[in-house]
Every structure is written in structure tokens, then in C-alpha cells.
Enzyme design. Structure first.
Site, PDB file in Angstrom:
ATOM      1  CB  SER A  83      45.652  30.307  38.735  1.00 47.78           C
ATOM      2  OG  SER A  83      44.497  29.400  39.026  1.00 47.78           O
ATOM      3  CG  ASN A  84      47.685  34.427  37.281  1.00 50.09           C
ATOM      4  OD1 ASN A  84      48.709  34.332  36.642  1.00 50.09           O
ATOM      5  ND2 ASN A  84      46.687  34.297  36.910  1.00 50.09           N
ATOM      6  CE  LYS A 202      39.923  33.415  35.722  1.00 48.35           C
ATOM      7  NZ  LYS A 202      41.166  33.472  36.753  1.00 48.35           N
ATOM      8  CB  SER A 204      40.457  30.106  32.692  1.00 46.64           C
ATOM      9  OG  SER A 204      40.292  30.723  33.648  1.00 46.64           O
ATOM     10  N   GLY A 228      38.228  34.365  31.466  1.00 48.80           N
ATOM     11  CA  GLY A 228      39.488  34.106  32.396  1.00 48.80           C
ATOM     12  C   GLY A 228      40.803  34.395  31.817  1.00 48.80           C
ATOM     13  CB  VAL A 245      39.189  37.140  36.033  1.00 48.37           C
ATOM     14  CG1 VAL A 245      40.293  36.793  37.285  1.00 48.37           C
ATOM     15  CG2 VAL A 245      37.878  37.442  36.794  1.00 48.37           C
TER      16      VAL A 245
END
Length: 333
Positions: A83-84, A202, A204, A228, A245
Site C-alpha cells: 500500500s505504501n 500480514k 493491518s 501490519g 511490516v
């Protein structure tokens, strides 16, 4: 057999020397009994921001510059195209090129996780195969969500099973409800954890109860849970997560690796003190200001942040000042 599945199968022999042993070969291992997992995901992974030039082209020279700086930080590996990384804004060709660039710069003892989740199962399989060819060690596959009302537990299990069957590299599930509006159901996670090529998740969402239950319910499987976000990293470790992460690792990589170290050593007081100082900066570069805030903060710590791709807008002067104040108040600037 679908073309993409045939392609994945044909690639396995060629890719095998380049990647970790297939989980299928190590199913006897169980972390709950003190054994090492077939693919150790323990540690910190920064989900890399994708650098763009002033004209919003991928800036590979700046990416390589950031990677040189990250090389001195004891990360377990790197995540690209999360996403980042502004994954939805990259063309398929750019996605593969970014993975290739990072793989060339990354030491072989560090894992490379690459986002390959698409809305259709077929497209996800095809991109996963491309990521493997480009040098990814693990595919990070986000939940399809455009037709979220139809994404039942059964539909998601079918999707991920097909991807896991066809992928020449291990698969990590990716649940990010803030972006997708969809939590990967617990029963789906438990079922998918039994797949020999699905090695972790992961998560989040930030629900520590859910994460602890995932660890508990998959304890007999070769499966690991990754936090996450840096905001709940310590709490995640306390309930059995393997690593994290964390977007903030793009900015404060060393402190996050130190938090990981303290938790593994059982130095909980020191870990708690450090965790407290990370919560507000992490919230600022995720929930509050998002990727524009993350990229601005990177510049204060010697990395290249640069612009985002439109329609993501830069921060206003007032937002920049608020972001800086958050880092300063917690002793980072």
C-alpha cells in the site's frame, strides 16, 4: 489447465535454485513445538515507498539511493508494491521493473516480498509469476475487494487456494481493511494456513485479539503472522506474531529493529518505552497524513521521499508543521 497455471508450473524448476525451499518440503516443521519455520519471516520489513520524479515517473536512481541507506539497517527483508508503494498507481510494467531493481540491490540473505494481488484470480496468478521471475522470494497478495459484497469466506478461500497452487514462490496473505473495506475472515485464514504454499499473513487491522487467535488457531501449521503497523508491534509480539511490516520503518528503521530485538530478548520495559515513542509518529505517517506524510518524513531523515502520484496531493504547510511537531515531541527530531 489455464495458461497462467501451466506457465507457473513450467517455471518452478527454473526458479527453484533462486528461492527458498518450497514449504511443501518442510511440512513437518511447527513453530509451536520450537522448530524453525520453512521460511523464517521473523523481523522487520519496511514496505518501501516508490520514489517518483517531479514529473511523476518512477525514479530508479533515487530508489537505489534509498536502498543503499537501508542496507545498513538489520531488516529481515523488504516489501515492494504494498500500500505504501502506491501499488494501485503503477502500471504492470513498472511493477515488475521496481521488483527487478530492488532485487539487484538487495543481498541474497534478505527476503524480498512483492505485492501481486489483483482483482481477478487469473490476473493475480499471472502477476505473481512475473514477480517470481523478477526475483521476488515471496508474493504478498492483498484481498480482492472491488466486489466486496461477493467476497465471502468461500470465495476468498477459493481465490487464495488457486493462487497458492499456481505460485512458484510462497504466498503471504494480506488483510488491510482500512484500504479494502474487507477483513479476511478468521475461518478463511485458518483454512488457508493449511495450504503448503501459503506461509503467513500480514494483518493491518490492529485487532490484537484477532491476531492472537490467528497465532493460536494456526499453531500446528507452517504459518506466521506479521503485524501490519508499528503502532501495535509490541502487542503483536506479545501474542505470538513473528515480525512486522511497518510503514514507519521507511523513516525509523533502526528504532523498529531495536524494538524487535528487545521483544525477542524479553526486555519488555525497554520495549514498552520505545513502543510508546513510536505510536504517534506512526499514526501520523499512516492514518493521519498517509503516504504524502510518510514521504515528507523520509526527507527529514536523509532519504528521498519526493512527490506522490496524482491524485494523492502533497501536504499543506500547516500539515507539514504538524507532522514535524509529532516527530519532535517524541524525540526523533
Amino acid at each position: 489447465m489455464a495458461f497462467s497455471t501451466r506457465l507457473a508450473s513450467s517455471l518452478r524448476p527454473a526458479l527453484a535454485p533462486l528461492h527458498w525451499a518450497a514449504p511443501r518440503q518442510c511440512r513437518g516443521l511447527s513453530t509451536s513445538q520450537g522448530s524453525e519455520p520453512s521460511l523464517n519471516l521473523g523481523g522487520i520489513f519496511p514496505p518501501l515507498a516508490t520514489p517518483f520524479s517531479p514529473t511523476q515517473e518512477v525514479d530508479y536512481a533515487q530508489l537505489e539511493g534509498n536502498l543503499r541507506r537501508y542496507a545498513s539497517i538489520p531488516f529481515r527483508g523488504l516489501v515492494v508494491l504494498g500500500s505504501n508503494g502506491e501499488y494501485p498507481y503503477l502500471a504492470p510494467r513498472e511493477r515488475v521493473e521496481v521488483v527487478s531493481c530492488v532485487r539487484r540491490a538487495l543481498p541474497r540473505d534478505r527476503l524480498l516480498l512483492a505485492g501481486s494481488g489483483c482483482e481477478s484470480t487469473q490476473a493475480t496468478i499471472e502477476l505473481t509469476v512475473s514477480m517470481a521471475e523478477a526475483g521476488a522470494d515471496v508474493a504478498l497478495v492483498v484481498t480482492p475487494c472491488y466486489y466486496r459484497g461477493a467476497m465471502t469466506s468461500a470465495a476468498l478461500v477459493h481465490h487464495y487456494t488457486e493462487v497458492g497452487d499456481a505460485s512458484p514462490i510462497p504466498v503471504v496473505l494480506y488483510s488491510v481493511p482500512a484500504n479494502t473495506g474487507l477483513d479476511l475472515p478468521m475461518e478463511a485464514v485458518i483454512t488457508l494456513a493449511q495450504h503448503p504454499n501459503i506461509v503467513g499473513i500480514k494483518d493491518s487491522g490492529g485487532d490484537i485479539t484477532r491476531m492472537g487467535l490467528m497465532v493460536h488457531k494456526t499453531r500446528q501449521e507452517d504459518f506466521q503472522v506479521l503485524a501490519g503497523s508499528a503502532s501495535f508491534l509490541l502487542a503483536s509480539y506479545a501474542v505470538g506474531a513473528s515480525g512486522g511490516v511497518c510503514a514507519l520503518a521507511n523513516v525509523l528503521g533502526d528504532p523498529l529493529c531495536q524494538l524487535d530485538h528487545l521483544c525477542r530478548k524479553g526486555q519488555w520495559q525497554e520495549a514498552r518505552d520505545l513502543q510508546h515513542r513510536l505510536i504517534e509518529p506512526n499514526m501520523a505517517v499512516t492514518r493521519r497524513f498517509g503516504i504524502p506524510g510518510l514521504k515528507k518524513a523520509m526527507e527529514w531523515f536523509g532519504y528521498y521521499g519526493g512527490p506522490c502520484r496524482a491524485p494523492l496531493a502533497p501536504l499543506s504547510p500547516a500539515q507539514i508543521e504538524e507532522l514535524r511537531s509529532t516527530f519532535t515531541a517524541n524525540g526523533w527530531l
